[in-house]
Design an enzyme around this catalytic site. Structure first.
Site, PDB file in Angstrom:
ATOM      1  N   ARG A  70      -9.720  -2.844   2.660  1.00  0.00           N
ATOM      2  CA  ARG A  70      -8.569  -3.353   3.392  1.00  0.00           C
ATOM      3  C   ARG A  70      -8.865  -3.312   4.884  1.00  0.00           C
ATOM      4  O   ARG A  70      -9.682  -2.526   5.338  1.00  0.00           O
ATOM      5  CB  ARG A  70      -7.323  -2.518   3.077  1.00  0.00           C
ATOM      6  CG  ARG A  70      -6.707  -2.882   1.729  1.00  0.00           C
ATOM      7  CD  ARG A  70      -5.446  -2.093   1.444  1.00  0.00           C
ATOM      8  NE  ARG A  70      -5.722  -0.697   1.193  1.00  0.00           N
ATOM      9  CZ  ARG A  70      -5.542   0.283   2.048  1.00  0.00           C
ATOM     10  NH1 ARG A  70      -5.023   0.040   3.243  1.00  0.00           N
ATOM     11  NH2 ARG A  70      -5.854   1.514   1.739  1.00  0.00           N
ATOM     12  N   TYR A 198     -11.245  -9.326  -0.803  1.00  0.00           N
ATOM     13  CA  TYR A 198     -11.140  -7.944  -1.299  1.00  0.00           C
ATOM     14  C   TYR A 198      -9.737  -7.614  -1.824  1.00  0.00           C
ATOM     15  O   TYR A 198      -8.729  -7.995  -1.222  1.00  0.00           O
ATOM     16  CB  TYR A 198     -11.516  -6.942  -0.196  1.00  0.00           C
ATOM     17  CG  TYR A 198     -11.203  -5.532  -0.637  1.00  0.00           C
ATOM     18  CD1 TYR A 198     -12.029  -4.882  -1.555  1.00  0.00           C
ATOM     19  CD2 TYR A 198     -10.041  -4.892  -0.219  1.00  0.00           C
ATOM     20  CE1 TYR A 198     -11.707  -3.616  -2.018  1.00  0.00           C
ATOM     21  CE2 TYR A 198      -9.714  -3.621  -0.681  1.00  0.00           C
ATOM     22  CZ  TYR A 198     -10.555  -2.990  -1.585  1.00  0.00           C
ATOM     23  OH  TYR A 198     -10.223  -1.744  -2.046  1.00  0.00           O
ATOM     24  N   GLY A 200      -7.022  -5.341  -1.947  1.00  0.00           N
ATOM     25  CA  GLY A 200      -5.757  -5.170  -1.234  1.00  0.00           C
ATOM     26  C   GLY A 200      -5.446  -6.297  -0.261  1.00  0.00           C
ATOM     27  O   GLY A 200      -4.285  -6.492   0.110  1.00  0.00           O
ATOM     28  N   LYS A 207      -0.700  -4.372  -2.843  1.00  0.00           N
ATOM     29  CA  LYS A 207      -0.165  -3.700  -1.664  1.00  0.00           C
ATOM     30  C   LYS A 207       0.744  -4.626  -0.836  1.00  0.00           C
ATOM     31  O   LYS A 207       1.767  -4.200  -0.318  1.00  0.00           O
ATOM     32  CB  LYS A 207      -1.297  -3.137  -0.800  1.00  0.00           C
ATOM     33  CG  LYS A 207      -2.174  -2.092  -1.525  1.00  0.00           C
ATOM     34  CD  LYS A 207      -1.398  -0.856  -1.763  1.00  0.00           C
ATOM     35  CE  LYS A 207      -1.938   0.224  -2.670  1.00  0.00           C
ATOM     36  NZ  LYS A 207      -3.266   0.660  -2.720  1.00  0.00           N
ATOM     37  N   HIS A 227       4.427   4.512  -2.955  1.00  0.00           N
ATOM     38  CA  HIS A 227       3.005   4.556  -3.287  1.00  0.00           C
ATOM     39  C   HIS A 227       2.775   5.761  -4.193  1.00  0.00           C
ATOM     40  O   HIS A 227       2.244   6.779  -3.759  1.00  0.00           O
ATOM     41  CB  HIS A 227       2.231   4.678  -1.967  1.00  0.00           C
ATOM     42  CG  HIS A 227       0.762   4.461  -2.089  1.00  0.00           C
ATOM     43  ND1 HIS A 227      -0.127   4.945  -1.143  1.00  0.00           N
ATOM     44  CD2 HIS A 227       0.007   3.810  -3.003  1.00  0.00           C
ATOM     45  CE1 HIS A 227      -1.356   4.599  -1.486  1.00  0.00           C
ATOM     46  NE2 HIS A 227      -1.306   3.911  -2.607  1.00  0.00           N
ATOM     47  N   SER A 249      -5.239   8.760   0.123  1.00  0.00           N
ATOM     48  CA  SER A 249      -6.448   8.488  -0.654  1.00  0.00           C
ATOM     49  C   SER A 249      -7.361   9.711  -0.683  1.00  0.00           C
ATOM     50  O   SER A 249      -7.265  10.600   0.169  1.00  0.00           O
ATOM     51  CB  SER A 249      -7.181   7.270  -0.105  1.00  0.00           C
ATOM     52  OG  SER A 249      -7.435   7.463   1.250  1.00  0.00           O
ATOM     53  N   CYS A 251      -7.375  12.127  -2.897  1.00  0.00           N
ATOM     54  CA  CYS A 251      -6.731  13.351  -3.377  1.00  0.00           C
ATOM     55  C   CYS A 251      -6.670  13.402  -4.902  1.00  0.00           C
ATOM     56  O   CYS A 251      -6.001  14.251  -5.473  1.00  0.00           O
ATOM     57  CB  CYS A 251      -5.312  13.465  -2.819  1.00  0.00           C
ATOM     58  SG  CYS A 251      -5.260  13.847  -1.063  1.00  0.00           S
ATOM     59  N   ASP A 276      -0.703   3.944  -9.124  1.00  0.00           N
ATOM     60  CA  ASP A 276      -0.712   3.584  -7.705  1.00  0.00           C
ATOM     61  C   ASP A 276       0.670   3.327  -7.093  1.00  0.00           C
ATOM     62  O   ASP A 276       0.952   3.816  -6.009  1.00  0.00           O
ATOM     63  CB  ASP A 276      -1.592   2.339  -7.513  1.00  0.00           C
ATOM     64  CG  ASP A 276      -2.006   2.119  -6.072  1.00  0.00           C
ATOM     65  OD1 ASP A 276      -2.186   3.113  -5.343  1.00  0.00           O
ATOM     66  OD2 ASP A 276      -2.141   0.952  -5.655  1.00  0.00           O
ATOM     67  N   ARG A 365     -15.130  -0.922  -6.965  1.00  0.00           N
ATOM     68  CA  ARG A 365     -13.891  -0.872  -7.749  1.00  0.00           C
ATOM     69  C   ARG A 365     -14.087  -1.338  -9.183  1.00  0.00           C
ATOM     70  O   ARG A 365     -14.966  -2.156  -9.454  1.00  0.00           O
ATOM     71  CB  ARG A 365     -12.853  -1.798  -7.103  1.00  0.00           C
ATOM     72  CG  ARG A 365     -12.430  -1.371  -5.702  1.00  0.00           C
ATOM     73  CD  ARG A 365     -11.338  -0.350  -5.767  1.00  0.00           C
ATOM     74  NE  ARG A 365     -11.110   0.330  -4.488  1.00  0.00           N
ATOM     75  CZ  ARG A 365     -10.033   1.061  -4.239  1.00  0.00           C
ATOM     76  NH1 ARG A 365      -9.088   1.203  -5.141  1.00  0.00           N
ATOM     77  NH2 ARG A 365      -9.895   1.676  -3.086  1.00  0.00           N
TER      78      ARG A 365
HETATM   79  O1  SAT Z   1      -7.344  -2.490  -1.743  1.00  0.00           O
HETATM   80  S1  SAT Z   1      -6.290  -1.769  -2.441  1.00  0.00           S
HETATM   81  O2  SAT Z   1      -5.181  -1.585  -1.529  1.00  0.00           O
HETATM   82  O3  SAT Z   1      -5.870  -2.504  -3.595  1.00  0.00           O
HETATM   83  C1  SAT Z   1      -6.867  -0.276  -2.890  1.00  0.00           C
HETATM   84  C2  SAT Z   1      -6.852   0.611  -1.730  1.00  0.00           C
HETATM   85  O4  SAT Z   1      -7.602   0.387  -0.776  1.00  0.00           O
HETATM   86  O5  SAT Z   1      -6.051   1.568  -1.738  1.00  0.00           O
HETATM   87 MN    MN Z   2      -3.113   2.996  -3.430  1.00  0.00          MN
END
Ligand code: SAT
Ligand code: MN
Length: 585
Positions: A70, A198, A200, A207, A227, A249, A251, A276, A365
């Site tokens: 992102r 990509y 996100g 998102k 979230h 993120s 965690c 998520d 991913r």
């Molecule tokens: O790219 S996403 O937002 O789908 C995953 C992330 O970066 O948290």
């Molecule tokens: Mn997320």
């Protein structure tokens, strides 16, 4: 194909004209359509086949090396007034943003097919679900949206029935970081994203819609977009409690959502509803309920193995799209953290050289249907979602935050959520071990001013007197030598059990200035090799550190000026005063 919704039809016509697309394809969401697109992408090299014997129906996509994550600095919330976007967002005036990005869309789909993706976020029959339509020129986006959402004919039918939908316009453009923007227009319920393929940035249901636009829509409609993962904990008596949990993120959110109960916990089961995003609504009885708007997981690959997350490890052995992992000599996907196999090519398709690059990109991913998870709960498809027993916030903190505590009230819980912070790890660029504020783990995802988001959270106290308890956990506490004090992973179930016991009023807690703490004996450590002294350390709170934390939080809050809800300042002030009173006593 066309649609009886004239607004949708004329929007598609307008965009086709603007982008000068060669062809228009309305996605029906069928498996046959998915397979056709996969074949087409295998032929043009957008996808490559992985070893079909070991990984049936698994494919690899290598993204442009400059397009792997992102891009928060290129992500904008476009409200008329800058204050409505808040200091937590990058802002651009709607007219200026439209002008800037429409110029990029002008003619961008020449020679390309324009795909129309009607999708539904949440179960198709749920009153809590909301629909959207994404227009894109990326078949990779189409096949990912097929896995991540309820997409195609059924969603279109719901849109025609509802009459409303979120508009998402996307083009990969030239994949040029200089010509890349992710723009959100909350008041118009629309998104425009250009120049990135990509996740996100490009899978607009995730998102962009389910958090940024939905958070805004939820404020006007009286619900919450958060979230959070959603997990069900079933005890040996067969009772299940559902928790929704938010973590920054790195965690272990996905691991918690799919937790494997330890050997010591015979008869306990974990049910995954989401990993998520959650949408929360209060029902007529005042019960908070949650749905997961998504239908799949877009998860980080590195680190996934039988030990860290057996469910994820097994579910990605078939029918999975991999993005930016390495491959072995016999064409199996490979990533750091895998205990078997040897990579020969890295994520860019170059000969693997650990001196040059990890085999898998740290943000590589998997895209996989949620139903492939062994712990999948069929209630993820229930129209009325699941009742939420507790909301849990967490962060990665070497010190300061104890293993677990409960907020004193809903309003105090909002403070606990707004105070979420986490230490950076090697997984993200930048310095390691620095504490970053990430209120409610929503920092990059709140579609409006955080102060107003917190006010909206606080308002739930007026909507119900049966709101769930709010908790905070920290799996990452360390001793002076830097060793983790808590074993984590499956053993986290022991902490969830205390949380559930609190919700069921089966156990008392210690009232302290920071909230309600467990008595050491109330966290079951049977079968764990953990010293009572270590438990004591895990649950200890250093008042000097906590005061410093509250000062840091006050400092962060000051950015919101008088838009900050007085109730939140009041909650913060109360903690500070109670700490001072305790220390004076
Ligand atoms: O790219 S996403 O937002 O789908 C995953 C992330 O970066 O948290
Ligand atoms: Mn997320």
């Amino acid at each position: 194909m066309t649609t009886s919704n004239s607004e949708l039809q004329s929007w598609v016509d307008d965009i086709a004209k603007l982008t000068q697309a060669d062809e228009i394809h309305w996605c029906d969401g069928s498996d046959a359509e998915y397979r056709r697109l996969v074949q087409q992408m295998l032929a043009d090299g957008t996808l490559s086949e992985l070893n079909q014997e070991t990984h049936p129906n698994c494919y690899l996509h290598r993204s442009d090396p400059s397009d792997v994550a992102r891009v928060e600095h290129l992500t904008f919330i476009c409200t008329e007034n800058e204050e409505d976007a808040g200091p937590n967002n990058h802002w651009m005036a709607p007219a200026a943003a439209h002008a800037k990005i429409d110029q990029l869309f002008d003619g961008c789909m020449k020679g390309r097919t324009l795909y129309v993706i009607p999708y539904c976020m949440g179960p198709l029959e749920s009153p809590y679900s909301r629909c959207g339509v994404e227009i894109t020129d990326s078949p990779y986006v189409v096949i990912n949206m097929k896995i991540m959402t309820r997409m195609g004919t059924a969603a279109l039918q719901r849109i025609e029935k509802d009459g409303t939908f979120v508009r998402g316009l996307h083009s990969i453009g030239e994949l040029d970081p200089e010509r890349r923007f992710i723009m959100h227009f909350p008041a118009e319920l629309s998104i425009k994203s250009y120049g990135s393929g990509y996740g996100g940035n490009a899978l607009l249901g995730k998102k962009c819609h389910a958090l940024r636009i939905a958070s805004y829509q939820a404020r006007t409609e009286g619900w919450l977009a958060v979230h959070m993962l959603i997990v069900g904990v079933e005890n040996p008596a067969g009772e299940t409690h559902y928790l929704a949990c938010a973590f920054p993120s790195a965690c272990g959110k996905t691991n918690l959502a799919m937790l494997i109960p330890p050997e010591s916990h015979k008869g306990w089961k974990i049910w995954t509803l989401g990993d998520d995003i959650a949408w929360l609504q209060v029902d007529e009885d005042g019960q908070l309920r949650a749905i997961n708007p998504e239908a799949g997981y877009f998860g980080v690959v590195p680190g996934t193995n039988e030990k860290t997350n057996r469910n994820a490890y097994e579910m990605i052995r078939h029918d999975t799209i991999y993005t930016n992992v390495g491959v072995t000599a016999d064409n199996q996907p490979w990533w750091e953290g895998l205990t078997e196999g040897t990579p020969v090519l890295d994520w860019q398709g170059r000969p693997y050289d650990p001196e040059v690059s990890p085999a898998a990109h740290p943000n590589s991913r998997f895209t996989v249907s949620a139903s492939q998870n062994a712990s999948y709960s069929t209630l993820a498809d229930a129209a009325d979602g699941v009742p939420i027993a507790a909301l849990v916030f967490g962060g990665r903190r070497r010190e300061v935050a104890p293993l677990v505590y409960q907020a004193k009230s809903w309003a105090h819980g909002v403070l606990v959520g707004a105070g979420v912070a986490s230490e950076t790890t090697a997984a993200a660029a930048g310095e390691v071990g620095v504490v970053r504020r990430d209120p409610m783990a929503m920092q990059p995802f709140c579609g409006y001013n955080f102060a107003d988001y917190w006010a909206h959270w606080l308002s739930f106290e007026q909507r119900s007197d049966k709101l769930p308890g709010i908790f905070h956990v920290n799996w990452f506490r360390q001793n002076k030598d830097g060793d983790f004090l808590w074993p984590g992973f499956g053993e986290n179930l022991r902490v969830l059990r205390w949380i559930i016991d609190r919700c069921e009023k089966r156990v008392d807690a210690l009232a302290t200035p920071i909230g309600m703490l467990p008595a050491i004996a109330d966290i079951d450590t049977e079968g764990l090799d953990i010293d009572p002294a270590v438990m004591e350390e895990l649950l200890s709170v250093d008042h000097t550190q906590w005061s410093a934390e509250m000062t840091a939080l006050a400092e962060d809050f000051s950015r919101y000026g008088d838009r900050l809800p007085t109730e939140l300042s009041h909650q913060l002030q109360t903690v500070i005063e109670e700490l001072a009173a305790k220390d004076a006593a």
